[in-house]
Design a protein around this motif. Structure first.
Motif, PDB file in Angstrom:
ATOM      1  N   ASN A  66      48.412  15.626  44.219  1.00  0.00           N
ATOM      2  CA  ASN A  66      48.293  14.178  44.082  1.00  0.00           C
ATOM      3  C   ASN A  66      49.379  13.764  43.094  1.00  0.00           C
ATOM      4  OD1 ASN A  66      46.067  13.890  45.691  1.00  0.00           O
ATOM      5  ND2 ASN A  66      44.729  13.070  44.094  1.00  0.00           N
ATOM      6  N   ILE A  67      50.065  12.670  43.399  1.00  0.00           N
ATOM      7  CA  ILE A  67      51.019  12.148  42.428  1.00  0.00           C
ATOM      8  C   ILE A  67      50.715  10.668  42.238  1.00  0.00           C
ATOM      9  CG2 ILE A  67      53.439  11.776  41.829  1.00  0.00           C
ATOM     10  CD1 ILE A  67      54.136  14.126  43.663  1.00  0.00           C
ATOM     11  N   ILE A  68      50.326  10.333  41.047  1.00  0.00           N
ATOM     12  CA  ILE A  68      49.931   8.972  40.739  1.00  0.00           C
ATOM     13  C   ILE A  68      50.840   8.461  39.627  1.00  0.00           C
ATOM     14  CG2 ILE A  68      47.980   7.500  40.057  1.00  0.00           C
ATOM     15  CD1 ILE A  68      47.036   9.121  42.374  1.00  0.00           C
ATOM     16  N   GLU A  69      51.310   7.258  39.792  1.00  0.00           N
ATOM     17  CA  GLU A  69      52.192   6.690  38.779  1.00  0.00           C
ATOM     18  C   GLU A  69      51.495   5.516  38.115  1.00  0.00           C
ATOM     19  OE1 GLU A  69      55.958   5.408  40.332  1.00  0.00           O
ATOM     20  OE2 GLU A  69      56.506   4.414  38.468  1.00  0.00           O
ATOM     21  N   ASP A  70      51.624   5.457  36.802  1.00  0.00           N
ATOM     22  CA  ASP A  70      51.201   4.238  36.128  1.00  0.00           C
ATOM     23  C   ASP A  70      52.326   3.787  35.215  1.00  0.00           C
ATOM     24  OD1 ASP A  70      51.003   5.708  33.829  1.00  0.00           O
ATOM     25  OD2 ASP A  70      48.825   5.611  33.675  1.00  0.00           O
ATOM     26  N   GLU A  71      52.025   2.851  34.335  1.00  0.00           N
ATOM     27  CA  GLU A  71      53.105   2.264  33.544  1.00  0.00           C
ATOM     28  C   GLU A  71      53.840   3.290  32.693  1.00  0.00           C
ATOM     29  OE1 GLU A  71      51.739  -0.970  31.229  1.00  0.00           O
ATOM     30  OE2 GLU A  71      51.276  -2.188  32.989  1.00  0.00           O
ATOM     31  N   SER A  72      53.086   4.268  32.187  1.00  0.00           N
ATOM     32  CA  SER A  72      53.724   5.147  31.219  1.00  0.00           C
ATOM     33  C   SER A  72      54.134   6.510  31.771  1.00  0.00           C
ATOM     34  CB  SER A  72      52.785   5.356  30.029  1.00  0.00           C
ATOM     35  OG  SER A  72      51.579   5.912  30.494  1.00  0.00           O
ATOM     36  N   GLU A  73      53.549   6.909  32.891  1.00  0.00           N
ATOM     37  CA  GLU A  73      53.865   8.272  33.345  1.00  0.00           C
ATOM     38  C   GLU A  73      53.594   8.471  34.830  1.00  0.00           C
ATOM     39  OE1 GLU A  73      51.202  11.019  31.421  1.00  0.00           O
ATOM     40  OE2 GLU A  73      49.499  10.274  32.570  1.00  0.00           O
ATOM     41  N   LEU A  74      54.090   9.614  35.305  1.00  0.00           N
ATOM     42  CA  LEU A  74      53.698  10.117  36.617  1.00  0.00           C
ATOM     43  C   LEU A  74      52.717  11.244  36.323  1.00  0.00           C
ATOM     44  CD1 LEU A  74      57.103  10.512  38.451  1.00  0.00           C
ATOM     45  CD2 LEU A  74      55.199   9.209  39.321  1.00  0.00           C
ATOM     46  N   LEU A  75      51.622  11.249  37.064  1.00  0.00           N
ATOM     47  CA  LEU A  75      50.624  12.289  36.848  1.00  0.00           C
ATOM     48  C   LEU A  75      50.531  13.108  38.129  1.00  0.00           C
ATOM     49  CD1 LEU A  75      48.362  13.405  35.006  1.00  0.00           C
ATOM     50  CD2 LEU A  75      46.811  11.873  36.185  1.00  0.00           C
ATOM     51  N   LEU A  76      50.880  14.390  38.009  1.00  0.00           N
ATOM     52  CA  LEU A  76      50.840  15.266  39.172  1.00  0.00           C
ATOM     53  C   LEU A  76      49.668  16.234  39.000  1.00  0.00           C
ATOM     54  CD1 LEU A  76      53.865  17.027  40.804  1.00  0.00           C
ATOM     55  CD2 LEU A  76      51.859  18.346  40.262  1.00  0.00           C
ATOM     56  N   THR A  77      48.801  16.295  40.006  1.00  0.00           N
ATOM     57  CA  THR A  77      47.722  17.287  39.961  1.00  0.00           C
ATOM     58  C   THR A  77      47.871  18.164  41.203  1.00  0.00           C
ATOM     59  OG1 THR A  77      46.327  15.487  40.779  1.00  0.00           O
ATOM     60  CG2 THR A  77      45.936  16.203  38.547  1.00  0.00           C
TER      61      THR A  77
END
Lengths: 149, 132
Positions: free
Chosen positions: B32-43
């Protein structure tokens, strides 16, 4: 010996046919997916092996808190149930890829023999559940001494 | 910009890289790759991977995840639904990622990778002061 492996082949075939009729169709052995929303397979994925005294089961349950895992035995079946909690959604997020699955799961697996529930152990490590189950005395092969008369 | 991670060319251009590694087998972990204002979060699901041997590196904008697995085969196989092989997958990551600040955790077979954006790339709120 040959007949033994023939039985194993048949057992394997039977399981594969069972899976096929569940609408799986495309078995991709080289995948370790779990609860994939795009797959009709049953989760968790398992491997079974055995030796003379034991039956071993490996199941892929990544991202599941071991405390949320429930393993139960009934005669010659083992049931693995649990839940993988979805992460909370944050505001203003942008999804680039969504391949992981979340939610509740439960799967009952037929074992090739009866097992002794009192001599069963389960171990969880890095998302892999390993269960070793002992076969009861009467399901184990026995050696008979040949006497020379 | 952040499109790199969704671009379809990721599959094609980098898949060839994987093929050159044949005949070895690799598992392509689900992510899963989710982006928000401060980062990309890869799980990523990496069941059976060895925590200390998970290799994550970034080279020329390409993030590579490479992890061997610990295989304990006992007994004679009866029935198989999956095979053990090392995990390997690559992604193009946008330039806005601050590579020095990347953080990774591995728990219960799940890899969590925080890819924070550089300060300059974060959206900024501009306060408008009203002159009285």
């Amino acid at each position: 010996m040959a007949s033994w492996s023939l039985f194993n082949e048949l057992e394997s075939l039977r399981r594969e046919i069972d899976e096929a009729f569940r609408g799986v169709g495309f078995a991709r052995p080289l995948a370790t997916t779990f609860l994939s929303p795009t797959s009709a397979r049953r989760f968790p994925l398992i491997n079974l092996s055995e030796d003379e005294g034991q039956v071993y089961l490996e199941a892929l349950v990544p991202g599941v808190d071991p405390n949320q895992l429930d393993v139960s035995l009934l005669r010659d079946t083992v049931t693995i149930a649990g839940e993988r909690k979805a992460p909370g959604e944050r505001q203003g997020e942008l999804v680039h890829r969504k391949e992981l699955g979340f939610g509740k799961f439960s799967r009952t697996i037929d074992l090739p023999t009866e097992i002794d529930p009192s001599r069963t152990s389960a171990d969880f490590r890095d998302g892999v559940l390993r269960i070793s189950m002992a076969k009861p005395e009467h399901a184990q092969p026995k050696k008979i001494e040949v006497k020379i008369s | 910009m952040a499109n790199g991670i969704t671009a379809q060319n990721e599959e094609r251009s980098l898949q060839t890289g994987e093929e050159t590694r044949a005949p070895e087998k690799f598992l392509r972990p689900a992510v899963n790759i989710i982006e928000d204002e401060s980062e990309l979060l890869l799980t990523a699901d990496l069941p059976g991977a060895l925590k200390d041997n998970i290799e994550i590196h970034v080279d020329q904008g390409i993030l590579t995840i490479n992890a061997p697995v610990s295989v304990q085969t006992t007994g004679r196989p009866l029935y198989r639904e999956f095979e053990w092989a090392p995990y390997y997958r690559q992604f193009q990551i946008p330039e806005v990622i601050d590579q020095g600040q990347m953080k990774a955790e591995f728990r219960n077979g799940l890899l969590t990778l925080h890819l924070p954006k550089r300060e300059a790339a974060k959206p900024r709120r501009v306060e408008i002061s009203v002159a009285s």
